[in-house]
Design a protein around this motif. Structure first.
Motif, PDB file in Angstrom:
ATOM      1  N   TYR A 366       6.258   2.528   0.385  1.00 37.70           N
ATOM      2  CA  TYR A 366       6.734   1.849   1.374  1.00 37.70           C
ATOM      3  C   TYR A 366       6.011   0.704   1.854  1.00 37.70           C
ATOM      4  CZ  TYR A 366      10.573   5.097   1.787  1.00 37.70           C
ATOM      5  OH  TYR A 366      11.631   5.708   1.549  1.00 37.70           O
ATOM      6  N   THR A 367       5.962  -0.373   1.383  1.00 34.33           N
ATOM      7  CA  THR A 367       5.000  -1.739   1.730  1.00 34.33           C
ATOM      8  C   THR A 367       6.030  -2.865   2.007  1.00 34.33           C
ATOM      9  OG1 THR A 367       4.487  -2.271  -0.239  1.00 34.33           O
ATOM     10  CG2 THR A 367       2.921  -0.965   0.707  1.00 34.33           C
ATOM     11  N   ASP A 368       5.655  -3.688   2.526  1.00 31.98           N
ATOM     12  CA  ASP A 368       6.424  -5.030   2.945  1.00 31.98           C
ATOM     13  C   ASP A 368       5.818  -6.026   1.727  1.00 31.98           C
ATOM     14  OD1 ASP A 368       7.727  -4.114   5.288  1.00 31.98           O
ATOM     15  OD2 ASP A 368       6.048  -4.825   6.432  1.00 31.98           O
ATOM     16  N   VAL A 369       6.810  -7.172   1.641  1.00 30.79           N
ATOM     17  CA  VAL A 369       6.648  -7.867   0.441  1.00 30.79           C
ATOM     18  C   VAL A 369       5.351  -8.943   0.617  1.00 30.79           C
ATOM     19  CG1 VAL A 369       9.064  -7.876  -0.238  1.00 30.79           C
ATOM     20  CG2 VAL A 369       8.349  -9.584   1.174  1.00 30.79           C
ATOM     21  N   ASP A 370       4.661  -8.880   1.802  1.00 30.74           N
ATOM     22  CA  ASP A 370       3.472  -9.611   2.028  1.00 30.74           C
ATOM     23  C   ASP A 370       2.314  -8.665   2.044  1.00 30.74           C
ATOM     24  OD1 ASP A 370       3.898  -8.260   4.388  1.00 30.74           O
ATOM     25  OD2 ASP A 370       3.575  -9.914   5.628  1.00 30.74           O
ATOM     26  N   GLU A 371       2.487  -7.456   1.429  1.00 31.96           N
ATOM     27  CA  GLU A 371       1.409  -6.582   1.188  1.00 31.96           C
ATOM     28  C   GLU A 371       1.219  -6.104   0.001  1.00 31.96           C
ATOM     29  OE1 GLU A 371       2.279  -4.314   5.627  1.00 31.96           O
ATOM     30  OE2 GLU A 371       3.192  -3.751   3.745  1.00 31.96           O
ATOM     31  N   TYR A 372       0.010  -6.202  -0.702  1.00 30.69           N
ATOM     32  CA  TYR A 372      -0.456  -6.057  -2.126  1.00 30.69           C
ATOM     33  C   TYR A 372      -1.508  -4.823  -2.429  1.00 30.69           C
ATOM     34  CZ  TYR A 372       2.017 -10.476  -3.269  1.00 30.69           C
ATOM     35  OH  TYR A 372       2.944 -11.261  -3.583  1.00 30.69           O
ATOM     36  N   VAL A 373      -1.335  -3.659  -3.093  1.00 29.37           N
ATOM     37  CA  VAL A 373      -2.242  -2.726  -3.193  1.00 29.37           C
ATOM     38  C   VAL A 373      -3.212  -3.112  -4.032  1.00 29.37           C
ATOM     39  CG1 VAL A 373      -2.403  -0.359  -3.838  1.00 29.37           C
ATOM     40  CG2 VAL A 373      -0.433  -0.947  -2.807  1.00 29.37           C
ATOM     41  N   PHE A 374      -4.362  -3.147  -3.829  1.00 30.38           N
ATOM     42  CA  PHE A 374      -5.366  -3.507  -4.623  1.00 30.38           C
ATOM     43  C   PHE A 374      -6.702  -2.515  -4.670  1.00 30.38           C
ATOM     44  CE2 PHE A 374      -9.683  -6.027  -4.293  1.00 30.38           C
ATOM     45  CZ  PHE A 374      -9.979  -6.256  -5.408  1.00 30.38           C
ATOM     46  N   SER A 375      -7.241  -2.227  -5.760  1.00 30.17           N
ATOM     47  CA  SER A 375      -8.402  -1.491  -6.151  1.00 30.17           C
ATOM     48  C   SER A 375      -9.684  -2.463  -6.513  1.00 30.17           C
ATOM     49  CB  SER A 375      -8.143  -0.331  -6.747  1.00 30.17           C
ATOM     50  OG  SER A 375      -9.372   0.366  -6.913  1.00 30.17           O
ATOM     51  N   VAL A 408       0.218   9.601   0.557  1.00 33.93           N
ATOM     52  CA  VAL A 408      -0.967   9.081   0.375  1.00 33.93           C
ATOM     53  C   VAL A 408      -0.914   8.039   1.323  1.00 33.93           C
ATOM     54  CG1 VAL A 408      -2.401   7.760  -1.170  1.00 33.93           C
ATOM     55  CG2 VAL A 408      -1.163   9.994  -2.042  1.00 33.93           C
ATOM     56  N   GLN A 409      -1.916   7.752   2.216  1.00 36.97           N
ATOM     57  CA  GLN A 409      -2.016   6.578   3.056  1.00 36.97           C
ATOM     58  C   GLN A 409      -3.285   5.649   2.704  1.00 36.97           C
ATOM     59  OE1 GLN A 409      -3.209   8.502   6.582  1.00 36.97           O
ATOM     60  NE2 GLN A 409      -1.467   9.460   6.891  1.00 36.97           N
ATOM     61  N   ILE A 410      -2.886   4.410   2.724  1.00 36.41           N
ATOM     62  CA  ILE A 410      -3.785   3.239   2.063  1.00 36.41           C
ATOM     63  C   ILE A 410      -3.827   2.226   3.265  1.00 36.41           C
ATOM     64  CG2 ILE A 410      -4.423   1.573   0.575  1.00 36.41           C
ATOM     65  CD1 ILE A 410      -2.112   2.904  -1.419  1.00 36.41           C
ATOM     66  N   PHE A 411      -5.367   1.937   3.754  1.00 36.92           N
ATOM     67  CA  PHE A 411      -5.267   0.878   4.987  1.00 36.92           C
ATOM     68  C   PHE A 411      -5.393  -0.327   4.573  1.00 36.92           C
ATOM     69  CE2 PHE A 411      -6.769   5.185   6.218  1.00 36.92           C
ATOM     70  CZ  PHE A 411      -6.231   5.247   7.678  1.00 36.92           C
ATOM     71  N   CYS A 412      -5.167  -1.199   5.630  1.00 33.28           N
ATOM     72  CA  CYS A 412      -4.768  -2.424   5.338  1.00 33.28           C
ATOM     73  C   CYS A 412      -5.912  -3.435   5.820  1.00 33.28           C
ATOM     74  CB  CYS A 412      -3.739  -2.987   6.055  1.00 33.28           C
ATOM     75  SG  CYS A 412      -2.133  -2.032   5.555  1.00 33.28           S
ATOM     76  N   TYR A 413      -6.132  -4.398   5.041  1.00 30.18           N
ATOM     77  CA  TYR A 413      -6.767  -5.615   5.399  1.00 30.18           C
ATOM     78  C   TYR A 413      -5.854  -6.653   5.800  1.00 30.18           C
ATOM     79  CZ  TYR A 413     -11.618  -4.033   4.125  1.00 30.18           C
ATOM     80  OH  TYR A 413     -12.805  -3.345   3.819  1.00 30.18           O
ATOM     81  N   GLU A 414      -6.163  -7.275   6.945  1.00 29.11           N
ATOM     82  CA  GLU A 414      -5.329  -8.396   7.391  1.00 29.11           C
ATOM     83  C   GLU A 414      -5.826  -9.819   7.256  1.00 29.11           C
ATOM     84  OE1 GLU A 414      -4.751  -7.522  11.639  1.00 29.11           O
ATOM     85  OE2 GLU A 414      -2.987  -6.135  11.257  1.00 29.11           O
ATOM     86  N   PHE A 415      -5.022 -10.586   6.300  1.00 29.29           N
ATOM     87  CA  PHE A 415      -5.574 -12.097   5.950  1.00 29.29           C
ATOM     88  C   PHE A 415      -4.911 -12.818   6.794  1.00 29.29           C
ATOM     89  CE2 PHE A 415      -6.691  -9.464   2.312  1.00 29.29           C
ATOM     90  CZ  PHE A 415      -7.856 -10.459   1.658  1.00 29.29           C
ATOM     91  N   GLY A 416      -5.618 -14.135   6.987  1.00 28.75           N
ATOM     92  CA  GLY A 416      -5.337 -14.870   7.975  1.00 28.75           C
ATOM     93  C   GLY A 416      -4.780 -16.366   7.284  1.00 28.75           C
ATOM     94  N   PRO A 417      -4.542 -17.437   8.085  1.00 27.22           N
ATOM     95  CA  PRO A 417      -3.909 -18.594   7.275  1.00 27.22           C
ATOM     96  C   PRO A 417      -4.651 -19.373   6.280  1.00 27.22           C
ATOM     97  CG  PRO A 417      -3.573 -18.394   9.678  1.00 27.22           C
ATOM     98  CD  PRO A 417      -4.701 -17.546   9.606  1.00 27.22           C
ATOM     99  N   SER A 418      -6.092 -19.045   6.351  1.00 31.55           N
ATOM    100  CA  SER A 418      -6.933 -19.664   5.290  1.00 31.55           C
ATOM    101  C   SER A 418      -6.825 -21.321   4.989  1.00 31.55           C
ATOM    102  CB  SER A 418      -6.728 -18.896   4.092  1.00 31.55           C
ATOM    103  OG  SER A 418      -6.941 -17.527   4.165  1.00 31.55           O
ATOM    104  N   ILE A 445       2.540   5.942   0.293  1.00 26.35           N
ATOM    105  CA  ILE A 445       3.196   6.391  -0.878  1.00 26.35           C
ATOM    106  C   ILE A 445       3.586   7.901  -0.678  1.00 26.35           C
ATOM    107  CG2 ILE A 445       3.304   6.564  -3.318  1.00 26.35           C
ATOM    108  CD1 ILE A 445       0.976   4.491  -3.463  1.00 26.35           C
ATOM    109  N   VAL A 446       4.973   8.249  -0.568  1.00 23.86           N
ATOM    110  CA  VAL A 446       5.430   9.500  -0.018  1.00 23.86           C
ATOM    111  C   VAL A 446       6.135  10.160  -1.176  1.00 23.86           C
ATOM    112  CG1 VAL A 446       7.423   8.535   1.059  1.00 23.86           C
ATOM    113  CG2 VAL A 446       6.336  10.804   1.702  1.00 23.86           C
ATOM    114  N   LEU A 447       5.722  11.405  -1.260  1.00 23.89           N
ATOM    115  CA  LEU A 447       6.523  12.493  -2.177  1.00 23.89           C
ATOM    116  C   LEU A 447       8.013  12.667  -1.314  1.00 23.89           C
ATOM    117  CD1 LEU A 447       6.562  14.240  -4.579  1.00 23.89           C
ATOM    118  CD2 LEU A 447       5.837  16.038  -3.037  1.00 23.89           C
ATOM    119  N   LEU A 448       9.170  12.253  -1.957  1.00 22.76           N
ATOM    120  CA  LEU A 448      10.274  12.356  -1.230  1.00 22.76           C
ATOM    121  C   LEU A 448      10.941  13.786  -1.086  1.00 22.76           C
ATOM    122  CD1 LEU A 448      12.258   9.335  -3.047  1.00 22.76           C
ATOM    123  CD2 LEU A 448      11.161   9.437  -0.973  1.00 22.76           C
TER     124      LEU A 448
END
Length: 571
Positions: A366-375, A408-418, A445-448
């Protein structure tokens, strides 16, 4: 003295008698009113009266093929109205986006009707119309009539109307439903109003099933769960369903002696269906006018391990289906679009997604379309791999002693207008490279199968069944790049619309220090002079460089990303 006492005594007796009489009248009126509510649970404002001869004439002329049929209509914010057309109404259910359709209102005003989608629960087609300005100050707006021309019919009198009033989204309303084998899930706004408060007990409610238009038969079942806008009801028995007849079955929520108005319909669960093979990892999100962002988000996450995308379309008007069709054809991506027109119901939509997808998906992101998982661990990989996202999941849900990992919980970095002035043509991962320093909220990411039966969720995070637990992912293993504060032209559009039921709109001058607000922006969509420089504490080009390596192309037109051209890809 004796006369004064006797007079006082008589006055007291008279008052007591009057109180008893008025009490009896009040109880009698309430009893009749409550009986009428049970007979007419879809009437939101007043008791339905027998239609007058002029009303019958009006309905007969407008709907000659289906006498007295009345479509449901719901007023939503921004002076718009949704008209729900039954799937068995041949004249309008077959009309589509390209057809000229109009809403005819009670004062002969008209406005274009846009075909926006079909409700999966009832098969009703939704048309959206703007309420004419000369009607917006009226206290009572009647359901509009759909016509194929603005001039092919007009009301002979401004007083002519149908026998019930339009529903208002600003009041309590049963708005959707979903049936599975175990029970019925009913979505109701305005009953459990505060997510932080204790939800009302399920014992305070009943579910009412009535047969379509006439409401001559009612079946009542128990409510087993009450949380946020989600109520779970027992199914009627087969005998009770047969007793409701062949009409469409409307379902409502009874709160003690009051019945919540409803535009929700009941469909018994399908049986003996061949279930598809479960996908390991799916992604679900609510979308509204995000087509220009969608290709980048889908292409990226599909190559990292998302097997299926489920979009809850909140009334998009920017060609969403064309983009979805292109992604399916060009990249062979599995995408399903669920029409979900209800304003500010993200949490309810996620609940719907969780229960509806339980048999087809094992895990859901469950993420929005302005959110990208990155490792950071992926930076040395020459190409994306379908096991990159699944590597974040527990290899065995019972791998930890005495507990199971359900989320599974993944924390966010918030990006600005740059310093971007418009949407970057190569995509958000290329254009936005400046962010805030601290990690913010997490996405999940959740186990249904681990989600609590209440389906309770807040900010992309679900409540789990007893015995299941969350696992927080270290930022060294993965983060979510949240491109939250984009170029002002994009952010301004986002400013006008919040999808969460429990997050106030930015223009509402309340809770100014909430994390849901934009720091330092205030309550008006006015661009600050330094907007392009804001939220820039760390230069972060990690995902930019990685996506250039994975998805960058060199063409005769210069460097570009694969998602910029629907027909250019390397797989």
């Amino acid at each position: 003295m004796f006369r004064k006492v006797r007079l006082s005594f008589l006055c007291i007796c008279s008052i007591i008698i009057c109180i008893l009489i008025f009490s009896f009248i009040d109880q009698y009126s309430r009893a009749n009113f409550n009986q009428e509510l049970v007979r007419n649970p879809h009437n939101p404002i007043s008791i339905t009266q027998e239609p007058s001869s002029s009303q019958r004439k009006y309905a007969d002329e407008v709907f000659p093929e289906q006498r007295n049929r009345v479509h449901d209509s719901v007023i939503i914010p921004d002076f718009e109205i949704l008209v729900l057309v039954s799937s068995d109404h041949n004249q309008f259910s077959s009309l589509d986006v390209g057809d000229n359709i109009y809403c005819l209102f009670q004062n002969n005003s008209t406005s274009p009707a846009k075909s926006t989608g079909v409700l999966p629960s009832s098969g009703s087609k939704i048309f959206k119309c703007s309420i004419p300005e000369n009607l917006r100050d009226l206290k009572s707006i009647h359901p509009p009539i759909l016509r194929t021309s603005p001039e092919d019919y007009s009301l002979s009198s401004p007083d002519e109307s149908l026998e019930k009033k339009v529903f208002s989204w600003n009041t309590s309303l049963c708005y959707d439903s979903f049936s599975n084998e175990e029970d019925l899930i009913l979505f109701v706004k305005g009953v459990n109003k505060n997510p932080l408060a204790i939800n009302k007990s399920s014992s305070e409610f009943k579910c009412l099933f009535t047969n379509g238009i006439n409401n001559s038969t009612t079946v009542i079942t128990s409510v087993t769960s009450s949380s946020q806008e989600v109520f779970r009801c027992l199914h009627p028995t087969e005998t009770e369903i047969l007793g409701l007849g062949d009409e469409k079955i409307r379902v409502s929520l009874q709160v003690k002696d009051w019945v919540v108005p409803s535009v929700a319909y009941y469909t018994p669960p399908a049986r003996n269906l061949v279930r598809p093979e479960k996908k390991l990892l799916c992604a679900s999100t609510m979308v509204y006018n995000v087509s220009q962002f969608l290709r980048e988000w889908v292409v990226y996450h599909s190559k990292l391990g998302i097997d299926k995308f489920i979009f809850y379309d909140n009334g998009s008007e920017d060609g969403l289906q064309n983009v979805v069709n292109g992604l399916g054809g060009d990249y062979n991506v599995d995408i399903e679009v669920i029409f979900w027109p209800w304003p500010k119901t993200q949490e309810a939509g996620f609940s719907h997604s969780a229960i509806r997808s339980r048999d087809s998906c094992t895990w859901m992101m469950y993420t929005d379309v302005d959110e990208y998982v990155f490792s950071p661990k992926w930076v040395n990989s020459l190409e994306p791999s379908s096991d990159m996202l699944t590597s974040l999941l527990p290899s065995n849900i019972s791998s930890l002693p005495f507990q199971k990992i359900g989320q599974v919980q993944i924390f966010c970095y918030e990006f600005g207008p740059s310093d971007q002035k418009v949407h970057p043509v190569e995509g958000v991962t290329q254009g936005y490279t400046c962010r805030r320093r601290i990690l913010n909220r997490h996405k999940s990411i959740v186990l249904l199968d681990a989600i609590d039966t209440s389906l309770h969720n807040v900010i992309h995070h679900f409540e789990l069944k007893d015995g299941f637990h969350d696992r927080k992912v270290s930022s060294r293993d993965a983060v979510v790049n949240h491109y939250k504060y984009q170029a002002w032209s994009e952010f301004q559009a986002k400013f006008k619309r919040r999808v969460s039921a429990y997050v106030v709109d930015w223009t509402d001058p309340v809770n100014p220090i909430s994390k849901d607000r934009t720091p330092g922006l205030g309550f008006e969509p006015v661009e600050p002079n330094d907007w392009g420089k804001r939220f820039c504490e760390v230069q972060d080009t990690g995902l930019k460089m990685l996506t250039q390596k994975w998805f960058g192309l060199v063409s005769s037109e210069g460097h570009k990303m694969v998602w910029q051209d629907a027909k250019v890809h390397t797989w």
